[in-house]
Motif scaffolding. Sequence first.
Motif, short mmCIF file in Angstrom:
data_model
loop_
_atom_site.label_atom_id
_atom_site.label_comp_id
_atom_site.label_asym_id
_atom_site.label_seq_id
_atom_site.Cartn_x
_atom_site.Cartn_y
_atom_site.Cartn_z
N UNK A 51 32.45 45.91 45.90
CA UNK A 51 32.27 47.06 45.01
C UNK A 51 33.57 47.37 44.29
N UNK A 52 33.44 47.82 43.05
CA UNK A 52 34.61 48.17 42.23
C UNK A 52 34.33 49.48 41.48
N UNK A 53 35.33 49.97 40.76
CA UNK A 53 35.14 51.23 40.05
C UNK A 53 34.42 51.07 38.71
N UNK A 54 34.12 49.84 38.32
CA UNK A 54 33.28 49.59 37.13
C UNK A 54 32.89 48.12 37.12
N UNK A 55 31.91 47.80 36.30
CA UNK A 55 31.56 46.38 36.11
C UNK A 55 32.68 45.67 35.36
N UNK A 56 33.36 46.41 34.50
CA UNK A 56 34.48 45.83 33.75
C UNK A 56 35.54 45.32 34.72
N UNK A 57 35.89 46.13 35.73
CA UNK A 57 36.91 45.65 36.68
C UNK A 57 36.34 44.56 37.58
N UNK A 58 35.05 44.60 37.85
CA UNK A 58 34.44 43.50 38.63
C UNK A 58 34.55 42.18 37.86
N UNK A 59 34.31 42.25 36.53
CA UNK A 59 34.45 41.04 35.70
C UNK A 59 35.90 40.55 35.73
N UNK A 60 36.84 41.50 35.66
CA UNK A 60 38.26 41.13 35.66
C UNK A 60 38.64 40.42 36.96
N UNK A 61 38.32 41.02 38.11
CA UNK A 61 38.72 40.37 39.37
C UNK A 61 37.94 39.07 39.61
N UNK A 62 36.71 39.00 39.08
CA UNK A 62 35.95 37.75 39.21
C UNK A 62 36.66 36.63 38.45
N UNK A 63 37.09 36.94 37.23
CA UNK A 63 37.81 35.93 36.43
C UNK A 63 39.09 35.50 37.13
N UNK A 64 39.82 36.47 37.65
CA UNK A 64 41.08 36.14 38.34
C UNK A 64 40.81 35.28 39.58
N UNK A 65 39.79 35.66 40.34
CA UNK A 65 39.47 34.93 41.57
C UNK A 65 39.04 33.49 41.25
N UNK A 66 38.48 33.30 40.06
CA UNK A 66 38.07 31.94 39.66
C UNK A 66 39.22 31.20 38.98
N UNK A 67 40.40 31.84 38.98
CA UNK A 67 41.61 31.13 38.53
C UNK A 67 41.84 31.18 37.04
#
Length: 385
Positions: A51-67
């Motif tokens: 869970x995150x404070x928005x979908x926008x931040x979820x997209x951001x950490x998803x991109x980072x986690x995928x390198x």
Amino acid sequence: MRIPYGRHEITSEDIEAVVSVLRSDFLTQGDVVPKFEETLAQYVGAPYGVATNSATSALHVACLALGLGKGDVLWTSPITFVASANCALYCGAQVDFVDIDPESFNISPVKLREKLELARKNDTVPKIVVAVHMAGQSSDMRAIFDLSREFGFAVIEDASHAIGGRYLGELIGNCRFSDVTVFSFHPVKIITTAEGGMATTRSAKIAERMRMLRSHGIERREDHMRDAAHGPWYYEQQALGYNYRMTELQAALGVSQFDRLEFYVSKRQELAGKYSQLLRALPLDLPWQGPDAYSAFHLYVVRLKQSDRERLANLHLAFRKAGILVNLHYIPVPMQPYYRDLGFQAQNWPCALDYYGRAISLPLYPTMTDEQQNYVVDVFKELLL
Ligand SMILES: *Cc1c(COP(=O)(O)O)cnc(C)c1O
């Protein structure tokens, strides 16, 4: 009468759930966020939810986690909210767009293949493709997954519109055809936490990375430290993360709202079905539901027969004068001034451009009454006939 295009519902149970957190010891970093994560991940059929404070931040950490980083490229649909593209730029990567399929409004797998074949020649194959499930209907995930294997890219599903929707009979978010799926809980979406988002995944490694990045890049688990503990207070910052945490209040609202998710989606399906029945005779293209998809119907988008932005603007105005707050989803992202300044020209995505001259989102929300819906239809008939 004033009819919004979307509206959340807050029940007395929702209020009690939030108040009970307010009276508890933890307003953040307690056990309600993990409960919301487990509830939702289990429901959609994914082993992990972050869970995150928005979908926008979820997209951001998803991109980072995928390198994703400098020198990489992310592709997404031009017909989406700007966040689906901005996440690439946050990571220092570049973004590009794949034109939509005119019937589903989702990325066209045919155009995706064409663009990938060109990119392979130029050595510019994207690292990530973000498939947006526009209006709540799944993208053609099987085709996109096959292409991801053939060309070697990761897939994120932007399911901000689509929680409770299904693809091939299974709930969106199980990540059978993607690395990560992202949901939004903004109040106009299917269920709300006021602001909030969640990423689901099948990968323990990606989940762990997203969890760390949403909280400053800090690791607290003893067996995951790089150095020997200095004492009981010890934690390590191991990456550059953010404060993207969801609060306990938001999660309590989410858990409570989740109880009505299936009801909301079936109500949206029912209202959409009724619209399609009542608008059948009008000179409009009504939403198409593919055989593989059960849409969550975040939006009910109708299209004029011809692309005509001036006529569309006049229609919007007339609706608004009648108290009906129709909306338009979305202005093609490459047309936004910020993206134009980066060199994008919207005419390179002709289907998106055509869509933008034709599409109107009619009001749709689970508490919409028959009277309200009939009024929208009557006004529309008067305006079109
Ligand atoms: C709403 C939305 C987002 C962003 O969601 P937030 O929770 O407001 O950050 C991203 N993508 C799409 C397609 C959306 O509709």
